[in-house]
Design a protein around this motif. Structure first.
Motif, PDB file in Angstrom:
ATOM      1  N   MET A   1       0.854  -1.176   0.000  1.00 51.29           N
ATOM      2  CA  MET A   1       0.000   0.000   0.000  1.00 51.29           C
ATOM      3  C   MET A   1       0.897   1.234   0.000  1.00 51.29           C
ATOM      4  N   LYS A   2       0.522   2.212  -0.800  1.00 52.37           N
ATOM      5  CA  LYS A   2       1.266   3.471  -0.838  1.00 52.37           C
ATOM      6  C   LYS A   2       0.657   4.407   0.196  1.00 52.37           C
ATOM      7  N   GLU A  20       5.972   2.881  -0.192  1.00 50.92           N
ATOM      8  CA  GLU A  20       5.242   1.625  -0.333  1.00 50.92           C
ATOM      9  C   GLU A  20       5.539   0.778   0.910  1.00 50.92           C
ATOM     10  N   SER A  22       3.800  -2.483   3.629  1.00 51.38           N
ATOM     11  CA  SER A  22       2.837  -3.593   3.623  1.00 51.38           C
ATOM     12  C   SER A  22       1.476  -3.098   4.102  1.00 51.38           C
ATOM     13  N   ASP A  23       0.430  -3.739   3.607  1.00 51.48           N
ATOM     14  CA  ASP A  23      -0.935  -3.343   3.975  1.00 51.48           C
ATOM     15  C   ASP A  23      -1.141  -3.417   5.484  1.00 51.48           C
ATOM     16  N   GLY A  24      -0.658  -4.476   6.098  1.00 46.57           N
ATOM     17  CA  GLY A  24      -0.848  -4.653   7.536  1.00 46.57           C
ATOM     18  C   GLY A  24      -0.153  -3.568   8.341  1.00 46.57           C
ATOM     19  N   ALA A  26       0.615  -0.559   7.336  1.00 45.42           N
ATOM     20  CA  ALA A  26      -0.083   0.710   7.117  1.00 45.42           C
ATOM     21  C   ALA A  26      -1.392   0.750   7.898  1.00 45.42           C
ATOM     22  N   LEU A  27      -2.210  -0.300   7.779  1.00 44.38           N
ATOM     23  CA  LEU A  27      -3.543  -0.291   8.383  1.00 44.38           C
ATOM     24  C   LEU A  27      -3.532  -0.491   9.893  1.00 44.38           C
ATOM     25  N   PRO A  38      -3.346   7.094   3.495  1.00 44.58           N
ATOM     26  CA  PRO A  38      -3.283   6.470   2.170  1.00 44.58           C
ATOM     27  C   PRO A  38      -2.967   7.513   1.100  1.00 44.58           C
TER      28      PRO A  38
END
Length: 147
Positions: A1-2, A20, A22-24, A26-27, A38
């Protein structure tokens, strides 16, 4: 995820960079702690506009600092203070006092942090003072006379 970083994040990047991750990460870490958001098109465009505005503001401040240091370089300013018969001041004169004096008496906007003193002034006489505003430097003299 950016993501667009809102602050410096150790091991990730610096403020206003798009990274960039990882999704985890970031979230679960960056976004909930408000360290990043985001990197949508709207956010990226708004950030670019803010950075351009900040760059223009910084350029104006740099020009002002350049003009101020050029105009005060080599000048001598005279300040009065209470002193003993031996020339020792009753109250020390610090960078804050010099900044206020220049502001009130000479309409010069020189921040306290720009006035570089090794130690507060405690004696009558002429004292050389360095003024550093951004990348610009000036040397002034402050003559302290007794009251």
């Amino acid at each position: 995820m950016k993501v667009l970083l809102k602050t410096d994040v150790k091991g990730v990047g610096r403020r206003n960079e798009i990274k960039e991750v990882s999704d985890g990460y970031a979230l679960n870490n960056l976004i909930p702690r408000k360290l990043a958001e985001p990197a949508t098109d709207k956010v990226v465009k708004a950030n670019a506009a803010n950075m351009a505005k900040q760059a223009a503001h910084d350029k104006v401040l740099d020009e002002l600092a350049k003009e101020t240091t050029r105009s005060i370089n080599g000048e001598t300013y005279t300040m009065s203070a209470k002193a003993s018969d031996t020339g020792h001041l009753f109250a020390k004169i610090a960078a804050k006092d010099i900044s206020e004096f220049l502001s009130n008496s000479h309409q010069l906007a020189i921040p306290e942090s720009s006035i570089k003193l090794e130690k507060p002034l405690k004696e009558l006489g002429i004292h050389p003072i360095d003024v550093v505003m951004g990348n610009h430097k000036a040397k002034i003299s402050l003559e302290i006379k007794g009251i």
